[in-house]
Design an enzyme around this catalytic site. Structure first.
Site, PDB file in Angstrom:
ATOM      1  CB  VAL A  44     -26.193 -29.957  42.955  1.00 50.14           C
ATOM      2  CG1 VAL A  44     -26.701 -31.177  43.716  1.00 50.14           C
ATOM      3  CG2 VAL A  44     -26.907 -28.707  43.456  1.00 50.14           C
ATOM      4  CB  CYS A  45     -22.978 -32.566  39.487  1.00 44.46           C
ATOM      5  SG  CYS A  45     -24.571 -32.548  38.667  1.00 44.46           S
ATOM      6  CB  THR A  46     -19.051 -29.975  42.052  1.00 45.45           C
ATOM      7  OG1 THR A  46     -19.058 -29.571  40.677  1.00 45.45           O
ATOM      8  CG2 THR A  46     -17.642 -29.884  42.600  1.00 45.45           C
TER       9      THR A  46
END
Length: 212
Positions: A44-46
């Site tokens: 998700v952070c990516t």
């Protein structure tokens, strides 16, 4: 540490992918968005970091600097940046703070032990040029953030700082605004709102966006 709206954002010096960051000095005369990530090399952070890289011109139009944080070190961040560019089609174009000692995470209360006692949740802080905290948002690690909403709120904050209005539900840039209830003098209203206004209730008066 509990941070509330209107508090001075805690200052710090911490290493980053762009070298040491002296936070208040780095903000300068700009607005800033500080947002945390649970860990490097997470899915998700990516997607979030790729999206913010693509949106950077939108933040710059609003005089906003963006800076991310993850609890891993700079070497890890730089390795992750290659994955972000490869999978999201956007090169990382803003700093990621390294926080392996949890110094910034603790200053900004980014670790919520009942969710996870080692990783940061998805915290967002909007800070104005006076270094005052203007918005906080907290998302669970499983939910990616809505950066269109973040830009919408920044538009509202900047508009309402300079005009005697508030923004109604679901407002977006260009929409009608609410005249603040404290403004009652008819002559002042006429001067401030030459486009006119509609009285729905004595406390609910709508006017076209003043800076449009």
């Amino acid at each position: 540490m509990t941070l509330r709206l209107g508090d001075t954002a805690p200052d710090f010096t911490q290493d980053s992918t762009d070298g040491p960051i002296h936070f208040h000095e780095w903000i300068g005369d700009s607005w800033a968005v500080l947002f945390s990530h649970p860990k490097d090399f997470t899915p998700v952070c990516t997607t979030e970091l790729g999206l913010v890289s693509r949106l950077k011109p939108e933040f710059e139009k609003r005089n906003v600097k963006v800076i991310a944080l993850s609890v891993d070190d700079v070497a890890s961040h730089k390795g992750w940046a290659g994955d972000i560019e490869e999978t999201q089609g956007a090169a990382l174009n803003f700093p990621i703070l390294a926080d392996p000692d949890r110094k910034v995470s603790d200053l900004y209360d980014m670790i919520h032990p009942n969710a996870n006692n080692t990783l940061t949740v998805r915290s967002v802080f909007v800070i104005d040029p006076n270094k005052k905290l203007r918005l906080t948002l907290t998302y669970p690690a499983s939910t990616g953030r809505n950066f269109d909403e973040l830009l919408r709120v920044i538009d509202s904050l900047q508009l309402t700082d300079y005009h005697s209005v508030a923004t109604p539900a679901n407002w977006t840039d260009g929409g009608d605004c609410v005249i603040v209830p404290s403004l009652q003098d008819p002559e002042v209203l006429k001067e401030k709102f030459p486009k006119g206004y509609t009285v729905l209730k004595p406390y609910l008066r709508m006017t076209p966006q003043p800076n449009r």
